[in-house]
Enzyme design. Structure first.
Site, short mmCIF file in Angstrom:
data_model
loop_
_atom_site.label_atom_id
_atom_site.label_comp_id
_atom_site.label_asym_id
_atom_site.label_seq_id
_atom_site.Cartn_x
_atom_site.Cartn_y
_atom_site.Cartn_z
N PHE A 26 42.03 20.35 73.81
CA PHE A 26 41.14 21.28 74.47
C PHE A 26 40.41 20.55 75.60
O PHE A 26 39.80 19.51 75.38
CB PHE A 26 40.14 21.88 73.48
CG PHE A 26 39.45 23.09 74.04
CD1 PHE A 26 40.09 24.33 74.03
CD2 PHE A 26 38.20 23.00 74.60
CE1 PHE A 26 39.47 25.46 74.57
CE2 PHE A 26 37.57 24.12 75.14
CZ PHE A 26 38.21 25.34 75.12
N ASP A 33 48.37 27.71 78.21
CA ASP A 33 48.38 27.11 76.88
C ASP A 33 49.53 27.72 76.11
O ASP A 33 50.65 27.24 76.15
CB ASP A 33 47.02 27.34 76.23
CG ASP A 33 46.89 26.66 74.89
OD1 ASP A 33 47.83 25.97 74.47
OD2 ASP A 33 45.84 26.82 74.23
N GLU A 63 46.13 30.40 88.33
CA GLU A 63 45.52 30.22 87.02
C GLU A 63 45.03 28.79 86.82
O GLU A 63 45.51 27.86 87.48
CB GLU A 63 46.54 30.55 85.92
CG GLU A 63 46.25 31.85 85.19
CD GLU A 63 45.02 31.81 84.29
OE1 GLU A 63 44.02 31.15 84.64
OE2 GLU A 63 45.06 32.46 83.23
N ASP A 64 44.10 28.65 85.90
CA ASP A 64 43.60 27.32 85.57
C ASP A 64 44.57 26.58 84.66
O ASP A 64 44.97 25.46 84.94
CB ASP A 64 42.21 27.42 84.91
CG ASP A 64 42.14 28.48 83.80
OD1 ASP A 64 43.17 29.13 83.48
OD2 ASP A 64 41.04 28.67 83.25
N ARG A 67 32.13 24.60 83.17
CA ARG A 67 33.02 25.04 84.25
C ARG A 67 32.71 24.30 85.55
O ARG A 67 33.58 24.13 86.41
CB ARG A 67 32.84 26.55 84.51
CG ARG A 67 33.32 27.45 83.38
CD ARG A 67 33.31 28.89 83.88
NE ARG A 67 33.37 29.86 82.79
CZ ARG A 67 34.50 30.29 82.22
NH1 ARG A 67 35.66 29.81 82.61
NH2 ARG A 67 34.46 31.19 81.25
#
Ligand code: IMP
Ligand code: MG
Length: 184
Positions: free
Chosen positions: A156, A107, A103-104, A169
């Site tokens: 963010f 959160d 996963e990136d 991205r």
């Protein structure tokens, strides 16, 4: 796309490409050691994990398999609701497989928590998680992430696979956007 192409839209760089690459190399060494002698299936979560998958997997010394899932959390905006829908499922049967979800970012952790339990019902021998980034919120949910690249503040971020409104991205670094970008 890089810093120079961002003009006034970039607030600051949190992690540059060298930092990211060095950390992914360390994580890969750990993964190689932990899975020595076992076949590993990497499961990338589209779209954000594309860059992590590409770079992490190339640091590995073993011949892993790769598959992809696309999921979406219900609810709009920048926060996750925890209700997840599968947009693209795996092609691979997980029975008896050692699975590492790539996963990136974590959160709220709700997406991964759901994914973890979903994949664990499919008869895998093991399911673990590798995430490049983790925000403090993630601590509130009981999701154990075996490999974490960096703990970052609760801001963010974009770049290196992460988007704002599907853009940024393709930045090679992780950074924050100037406030005017969100206002426009
Ligand atoms: P969670 O369910 O709250 O952990 O949400 C995880 C997903 O939300 C990630 O896989 C990202 O797609 C997205 N996300 C969370 N934080 C950020 C961020 O700072 N920038 C871009 N996307 C994010
Ligand atoms: Mg994601």
């Amino acid at each position: 796309m890089d810093v120079d192409d961002m003009g006034q839209d970039l607030e600051r760089v949190l992690l540059d490409r060298e930092q990211i690459d060095a950390r992914l190399a360390e994580m890969a060494a750990q993964i190689d050691a932990d899975y020595a002698g076992r076949d590993l299936l990497l499961v990338g979560v589209l779209k954000g994990a594309v860059m992590v998958m590409a770079d992490l997997s190339r640091h590995l010394h073993s011949a892993v398999e790769m598959d992809w899932m696309a999921v979406s959390s219900y609810g709009a905006g920048t926060s996750s609701s925890g209700v997840v829908r599968i947009l693209k499922d795996l092609d691979t049967d997980l029975t008896g497989r050692h699975v590492l979800i790539v996963e990136d970012i974590i959160d709220s952790g709700l997406t991964l928590s759901w994914l973890l339990s979903n994949l664990r019902t499919r008869g895998a021998a093991s399911v673990e998680i590798a995430a490049l980034l983790r925000k403090p919120e993630a601590a509130k949910v009981d999701v154990s992430v075996r490999y974490v690249g960096f703990d970052i503040p609760s801001e963010f971020v974009v770049g290196y696979g992460l988007d704002y409104a599907e853009k940024y991205r393709n930045l090679p670094f992780v950074g924050t956007l100037a406030p005017h970008v969100y206002a426009d």
